[in-house]
Design a protein around this motif. Structure first.
Motif, short mmCIF file in Angstrom:
data_model
loop_
_atom_site.label_atom_id
_atom_site.label_comp_id
_atom_site.label_asym_id
_atom_site.label_seq_id
_atom_site.Cartn_x
_atom_site.Cartn_y
_atom_site.Cartn_z
N GLY A 1 -5.15 2.10 43.41
CA GLY A 1 -5.58 2.71 44.67
C GLY A 1 -4.94 2.05 45.87
N PHE A 2 -4.89 0.72 45.89
CA PHE A 2 -4.29 0.01 47.01
C PHE A 2 -2.78 0.26 47.09
CE2 PHE A 2 -7.81 -3.45 46.75
CZ PHE A 2 -8.72 -2.52 47.21
N LEU A 3 -2.15 0.43 45.93
CA LEU A 3 -0.72 0.73 45.92
C LEU A 3 -0.45 2.07 46.60
CD1 LEU A 3 2.18 0.09 45.06
CD2 LEU A 3 1.68 1.17 42.85
N THR A 4 -1.33 3.05 46.37
CA THR A 4 -1.17 4.36 47.01
C THR A 4 -1.20 4.23 48.52
OG1 THR A 4 -2.25 5.45 45.12
CG2 THR A 4 -2.15 6.68 47.18
N ARG A 5 -2.16 3.45 49.05
CA ARG A 5 -2.24 3.23 50.50
C ARG A 5 -1.03 2.46 51.01
NH1 ARG A 5 -7.31 4.24 52.98
NH2 ARG A 5 -7.62 6.39 52.37
N SER A 6 -0.59 1.49 50.25
CA SER A 6 0.57 0.67 50.67
C SER A 6 1.83 1.53 50.77
CB SER A 6 0.78 -0.48 49.69
OG SER A 6 -0.35 -1.31 49.61
N LYS A 7 2.00 2.44 49.83
CA LYS A 7 3.15 3.34 49.87
C LYS A 7 3.10 4.22 51.12
CE LYS A 7 3.88 3.93 44.87
NZ LYS A 7 3.80 4.91 43.74
N TRP A 8 1.92 4.70 51.46
CA TRP A 8 1.77 5.56 52.64
C TRP A 8 2.18 4.80 53.89
CZ3 TRP A 8 -0.75 5.63 57.26
CH2 TRP A 8 -0.83 6.87 57.92
N ILE A 9 1.70 3.57 54.05
CA ILE A 9 2.05 2.78 55.24
C ILE A 9 3.53 2.43 55.24
CG2 ILE A 9 1.63 0.59 56.43
CD1 ILE A 9 -1.20 0.63 55.39
N TYR A 10 4.06 2.06 54.07
CA TYR A 10 5.48 1.72 53.96
C TYR A 10 6.35 2.90 54.37
CZ TYR A 10 9.87 0.17 51.82
OH TYR A 10 11.18 -0.19 51.60
N ASN A 11 6.02 4.09 53.87
CA ASN A 11 6.80 5.28 54.21
C ASN A 11 6.67 5.63 55.69
OD1 ASN A 11 7.66 5.59 51.56
ND2 ASN A 11 5.96 6.94 51.00
N ASP A 12 5.48 5.42 56.25
CA ASP A 12 5.27 5.70 57.67
C ASP A 12 6.12 4.75 58.54
OD1 ASP A 12 3.62 7.20 59.73
OD2 ASP A 12 3.10 5.14 60.26
N ILE A 13 6.17 3.48 58.14
CA ILE A 13 7.00 2.51 58.87
C ILE A 13 8.46 2.89 58.79
CG2 ILE A 13 7.80 0.11 58.85
CD1 ILE A 13 4.99 -0.72 58.00
N GLN A 14 8.89 3.31 57.60
CA GLN A 14 10.29 3.71 57.42
C GLN A 14 10.61 4.97 58.23
OE1 GLN A 14 11.32 0.75 56.12
NE2 GLN A 14 12.69 1.86 54.77
N LYS A 15 9.70 5.92 58.20
CA LYS A 15 9.93 7.19 58.89
C LYS A 15 10.05 7.00 60.40
CE LYS A 15 7.74 11.70 59.73
NZ LYS A 15 6.55 12.56 59.43
N ASN A 16 9.17 6.20 60.97
CA ASN A 16 9.17 5.99 62.42
C ASN A 16 10.08 4.83 62.86
OD1 ASN A 16 7.04 7.96 63.33
ND2 ASN A 16 5.83 6.78 61.87
N GLN A 17 10.69 4.17 61.88
CA GLN A 17 11.62 3.06 62.15
C GLN A 17 10.97 2.00 63.05
OE1 GLN A 17 15.23 4.87 63.73
NE2 GLN A 17 15.96 5.32 61.68
N THR A 18 9.70 1.74 62.79
CA THR A 18 8.94 0.80 63.61
C THR A 18 9.53 -0.60 63.56
OG1 THR A 18 6.95 2.08 63.09
CG2 THR A 18 6.64 -0.09 64.09
N LEU A 19 9.68 -1.15 62.36
CA LEU A 19 10.19 -2.50 62.23
C LEU A 19 11.67 -2.59 62.58
CD1 LEU A 19 8.37 -3.73 58.99
CD2 LEU A 19 7.83 -4.23 61.37
N LYS A 20 12.40 -1.53 62.29
CA LYS A 20 13.83 -1.51 62.64
C LYS A 20 14.01 -1.61 64.15
CE LYS A 20 18.07 1.16 61.95
NZ LYS A 20 18.65 2.39 61.34
N THR A 21 13.12 -0.95 64.89
CA THR A 21 13.20 -1.01 66.36
C THR A 21 12.78 -2.38 66.87
OG1 THR A 21 12.70 1.35 66.50
CG2 THR A 21 12.37 0.04 68.49
N LEU A 22 11.70 -2.93 66.32
CA LEU A 22 11.19 -4.22 66.78
C LEU A 22 12.16 -5.36 66.50
CD1 LEU A 22 7.41 -4.04 65.78
CD2 LEU A 22 8.34 -4.12 68.09
N TYR A 23 12.94 -5.22 65.43
CA TYR A 23 13.86 -6.30 65.05
C TYR A 23 15.32 -5.94 65.30
CZ TYR A 23 10.00 -8.88 63.02
OH TYR A 23 8.84 -9.59 62.86
N SER A 24 15.57 -4.98 66.18
CA SER A 24 16.95 -4.65 66.56
C SER A 24 17.52 -5.75 67.45
CB SER A 24 16.98 -3.30 67.29
OG SER A 24 16.28 -3.39 68.52
N ASP A 25 18.81 -5.74 67.63
CA ASP A 25 19.47 -6.78 68.42
C ASP A 25 19.00 -6.78 69.87
OD1 ASP A 25 20.88 -7.61 66.23
OD2 ASP A 25 22.61 -6.32 66.64
N ARG A 26 18.62 -5.62 70.41
CA ARG A 26 18.21 -5.52 71.81
C ARG A 26 16.71 -5.76 72.00
NH1 ARG A 26 18.88 -0.89 74.85
NH2 ARG A 26 19.09 -2.26 76.65
#
Length: 322
Positions: free
Chosen positions: A42-67
């Motif tokens: 069950g927890f894996l299902t939720r983790s996948k949802w959050i992981y995919n949401d982060i990837q889709k919105n590029q949240t971490l990619k934006t926060l850790y970009s060079d700028r």
């Protein structure tokens, strides 16, 4: 990244899906060795949802970009109860891209990863268990043990069940517990093995054992990472009397039946414990469990613009030295 705990019926359904699920496919996608490892379905299902949401919105990619002004900030994940379990699995999924990340799992359920994987996560996950809290002791293995012991106790009762029912409704201090048990329970050696009830119980135990051995439940799941057990040393439930110590995950291989087994899961009182906890050892003078006030932060880019009002920064309080 902060993950909330159980709040709805849907969350409760996720909690109860504690059947071990293979991490092989998830490991191939996220860049870690998942073959031969298992986690809470069950927890894996939720983790996948959050992981995919982060990837889709590029949240971490934006926060850790060079700028980004936050590119040098460490990544921290935390959660309570269900959120702690999801945060632990999500930390495993993100660690290949963020090897320095840390995860703080507060009162995490006791069925997250298999034992070998739990040992590997000690590098980046710290789990906290408060006293007799039931949730960190919830697992398929512990449920089976409770049922077996319950059936054994039923076979030992020597008084009418209705009398025992009313007797158990009256609180009993620990010092008097052995005396009261002796009045209503016969010794184990005096249990009759030739009764129909006893034979049915033994048949049920054998059937459950064979079924578990043949299915995925043969893979026992445990609390992840290093475990800090917060123990009430005086038993009066005062936040000032708790002492933290490192515990082994197998210390929680049985459910503790006590009047505090549910209330010890309260997140609000846990905050008071972290605020008042007594630290001992060489790091006691330089470890803070209290969050500090942070002044408004501004972006240091060419235009020196202030952060938008809807931008939020989350700061996780932790005890890095245990």
């Amino acid at each position: 990244i902060v993950v909330r705990g159980t709040r709805s019926l849907e969350d409760l359904v996720m909690d109860l899906q504690f059947i071990p699920f293979s991490l092989e496919k998830v490991g191939n996608v996220c860049g870690f060795e998942g073959k031969g490892h298992w986690c809470h379905q069950g927890f894996l299902t939720r983790s996948k949802w959050i992981y995919n949401d982060i990837q889709k919105n590029q949240t971490l990619k934006t926060l850790y970009s060079d700028r980004s002004p936050f590119k040098d900030f460490p990544l921290v994940l935390c959660g309570h109860s269900l959120g702690a379990g999801v945060a632990s699995i999500l930390a495993l999924m993100l660690r290949s891209k963020f090897p320095s990340l840390k995860c703080f799992a507060y009162e995490v359920p006791g069925c997250i990863f298999d034992e070998d994987l739990c040992k590997k996560t000690e590098e980046f996950i710290v789990s906290f268990v408060r006293n007799d809290d039931l949730v960190p002791r919830l697992s398929h293995h512990n449920f089976e043990t409770v049922r077996e012991k319950f059936c054994d106790v039923l076979a030992r009762i020597k008084v009418p069940k209705i009398k025992l029912f009313f007797d158990l409704r009256v609180p009993c201090e620990d010092v008097h517990l052995a005396h009261r048990n002796a009045k209503v329970l016969k010794p184990e050696k005096d249990i009759r093995r030739d009764t129909q009830f006893y034979q049915r119980v033994e048949k049920l135990k054998l059937e459950r054992f064979e079924k578990n051995l043949a299915g995925v439940n043969k893979f026992q799941l445990f609390i992840p990472g290093r475990i800090i057990h917060l123990v009430d040393t005086k038993g009066n439930n005062s936040s000032e009397d708790y002492v933290p110590y490192y515990a082994h995950r197998k210390d929680f291989n049985q459910v503790v039946i006590s009047k505090r087994m549910l209330s010890d899961h309260d997140i609000h009182f846990l905050i008071d414990i972290f605020r008042d906890i007594r630290l001992v050892g060489p790091h006691s003078n330089n470890v803070s469990l209290i969050s500090h006030d942070f002044h408004q932060i501004f972006l240091e880019d060419d235009e020196n613009e202030a952060i938008e009002p809807d931008t939020r920064l989350f700061f996780c309080c932790s005890n890095p030295n245990g």
